[in-house]
Design an enzyme around this catalytic site. Structure first.
Site, mmCIF file in Angstrom:
data_model
loop_
_atom_site.group_PDB
_atom_site.id
_atom_site.type_symbol
_atom_site.label_atom_id
_atom_site.label_comp_id
_atom_site.label_asym_id
_atom_site.label_seq_id
_atom_site.Cartn_x
_atom_site.Cartn_y
_atom_site.Cartn_z
ATOM 1 N N ASN A 151 31.817 30.852 41.885
ATOM 2 C CA ASN A 151 31.563 31.486 43.184
ATOM 3 C C ASN A 151 30.772 32.789 43.064
ATOM 4 O O ASN A 151 29.921 33.086 43.893
ATOM 5 C CB ASN A 151 32.863 31.692 43.967
ATOM 6 C CG ASN A 151 33.876 32.533 43.228
ATOM 7 O OD1 ASN A 151 33.932 32.556 41.999
ATOM 8 N ND2 ASN A 151 34.711 33.241 43.974
ATOM 9 N N CYS A 283 37.550 34.856 46.463
ATOM 10 C CA CYS A 283 38.995 34.897 46.240
ATOM 11 C C CYS A 283 39.698 35.899 47.147
ATOM 12 O O CYS A 283 40.895 35.759 47.424
ATOM 13 C CB CYS A 283 39.314 35.184 44.776
ATOM 14 S SG CYS A 283 38.600 36.719 44.149
ATOM 15 N N GLU A 456 40.893 44.142 36.389
ATOM 16 C CA GLU A 456 39.509 44.278 35.955
ATOM 17 C C GLU A 456 38.886 45.378 36.794
ATOM 18 O O GLU A 456 39.236 45.577 37.953
ATOM 19 C CB GLU A 456 38.767 42.960 36.134
ATOM 20 C CG GLU A 456 39.341 41.861 35.263
ATOM 21 C CD GLU A 456 38.616 40.542 35.419
ATOM 22 O OE1 GLU A 456 38.305 40.186 36.572
ATOM 23 O OE2 GLU A 456 38.361 39.888 34.410
#
Length: 474
Positions: A151, A283, A456
């Site tokens: 994505n 997401c 992250e």
């Protein structure tokens, strides 16, 4: 401009054709095969593992300024090449060209950020009696393998790779087979920036076979994965056999709580483009809209009107605002969720049908969607907005926290006390209040519950590729 790039693996400092099976590369706007990719063989992966292990001592010992210079050069090259790389991304994945170029620029920003953040990765000195010293220092965890989805194939790859390289780890990356051209372009930027042999490597292959071989190798010390919760659990089990460190950024089903004190038109103008960005294949895409009952009808009407104006088409066309789904398999999945919701009482206010040709599905708005509809419980990962009304803040909070997912949540309100309460009470790794800017280089990105763990981005992202050592000297 046609699809023009050479599809190869990058192993031990060399570009080479994989020795495994062929995998088609498909343009989702047309459904046509535009290239074929040779996948990695077992021998190719073994060579990458050996190179990563061999290169690690030199890379970890390299001065952080020198490591940073390579990352900054890669960032500069990505910016210079953003338009052609963006075209590759659009042809492989479908998103509008402006979004694709923006993704490349975001990836460049990640390399710049971590090139500097590595300089600030200090430790601490503990208080000890005279003549004694105790220090705590971070060190690179070691050779790392990253798995990233289709994505945001460049940005998500950069988010992992930039942090790992900055920390002093060597990296083997397996990006998605659907988007080999654009991810290969990122690898070329690192190669042209002077990355030493074996420090960064890019391979493609059958996902289960590649993950078993790489994770099962004693060379690999850390795994970072972005993808579905189901696959994440599978990789965790593989990592457990070697007690290997893992970061899991998994699925989400983001709730959006809209209160009657918000600026309705301003809120709608923000929400609709975010919902249909990348055809909803995000997401953290806003998906479950819980709207206070006093403004629910006006909200639904305004949302539907703005959705009807979203131009569906090939991402290379200048007026396109939403491209196709990235994979053919997503069409029946999205259609099934829409039909199930309709059968259980939801009203279709916009869209609800596949588009013409390619892998297109219309931007879709469903109102009055009940809790037991499949789409309210399973992440749609597509261009579907689900909405229903609520009466009280407690009811809205219950709906938001009801699912096992906990990646991102959003709130729209002008009440500061309410914003503080909900920021604390929402069970998600990230909360956006009147704001969607939650994926930025200097902030941690990650979820809770079945949306995974670890971060992250930010100093937390760098720390995820480090281990802590305490040294005590008398």
């Amino acid at each position: 401009m046609g699809y023009e790039t050479e599809l190869k693996l990058f192993i031990d400092g060399a570009w080479r054709q994989g020795e495994g099976d062929l995998s088609p590369v498909i343009n989702p706007a047309s459904g046509d095969t535009i290239a074929e990719l040779h996948l990695a063989s077992t021998a190719n992966l073994d060579e990458a593992l050996a190179a990563a292990g061999r290169a690690w001592p030199e890379w970890r010992a390299m001065d952080v300024e020198k490591r940073g210079a390579i990352l900054r050069k890669a960032a500069s090259l990505l910016r210079e090449r953003a338009e052609p790389i963006g075209r590759l991304l659009t042809q492989e994945q479908g998103k509008p060209l402006a979004e694709a170029i923006g993704e490349v620029m975001g990836a460049a920003g990640m390399f710049d950020y971590f090139a500097e953040e590595a300089k600030r990765a200090g430790g601490r000195v503990l208080v000890r009696p005279t003549g004694q010293r105790s220090i705590v220092i971070p060190q690179p965890v070691g050779p790392t393998v990253t798995f990233t989805p289709w994505n945001f194939p460049i940005y998500l790859l950069a988010k992992k790779v930039a942090a790992a390289l900055a920390a002093g780890c060597t990296v083997i990356s397996k990006p998605p087979e659907e988007t080999p051209g654009c991810t290969g372009a990122l690898a070329r930027a690192l190669d042209d920036a002077g990355i030493p042999k074996g420090v960064f490597q890019l391979v493609h292959g059958v996902p289960d076979a590649v993950s078993r071989q790489l994770i099962g190798s004693p060379v690999i010390r850390k795994i970072s994965f972005t993808g579905s919760t189901g696959v994440g659990k599978h990789l965790m089990k593989l990592a457990a056999d070697g007690m290997k460190r893992i970061t899991m950024e998994l699925g989400g089903h983001a709730p959006v709580l809209v209160f009657d004190d918000c600026d309705l038109d301003k809120t709608l103008d923000m929400l609709v483009p975010q919902k249909f960005r990348n055809a909803g294949q995000v997401c953290v895409s806003p998906t479950r809209f819980f709207v206070q009952e006093g403004i629910y009808d006006a909200f639904a009407k305004g949302f539907a009107a703005r959705t009807a104006a979203v131009k569906l088409g090939n991402g290379l066309d200048a007026d396109t605002r939403m491209g196709p789904l990235a994979n053919q398999r997503r069409l029946p999945a999205i259609a099934g969720l829409v039909e199930d919701a309709k059968a259980k009482g939801a009203r279709v206010l916009a869209g609800g049908e596949p588009g013409d040709g390619g892998f297109f599905f219309q931007p879709t708005v469903l109102a009055d969607v009940p809790d037991h509809a499949d789409a309210m419980n399973v992440e749609p990962f597509g261009p579907v907005a689900l909405m229903r009304s609520f009466a009280t803040e407690d009811e809205a909070l219950h709906q938001a926290n009801r699912l096992p997912y906990g990646l991102a949540s959003f709130v729209f309100t002008e009440n500061g006390r309410r914003a503080n309460r909900l920021g604390d009470a929402l069970e998600s790794g990230m909360v956006g209040i009147n704001n969607f800017a939650i994926s930025v280089a200097d902030a941690p990105f990650g979820g809770v519950k079945e949306s995974g763990f670890g971060s992250e981005g930010g100093e937390e992202g760098l720390a995820s590729y480090q281990v802590t050592k305490a040294i005590h000297q008398a």
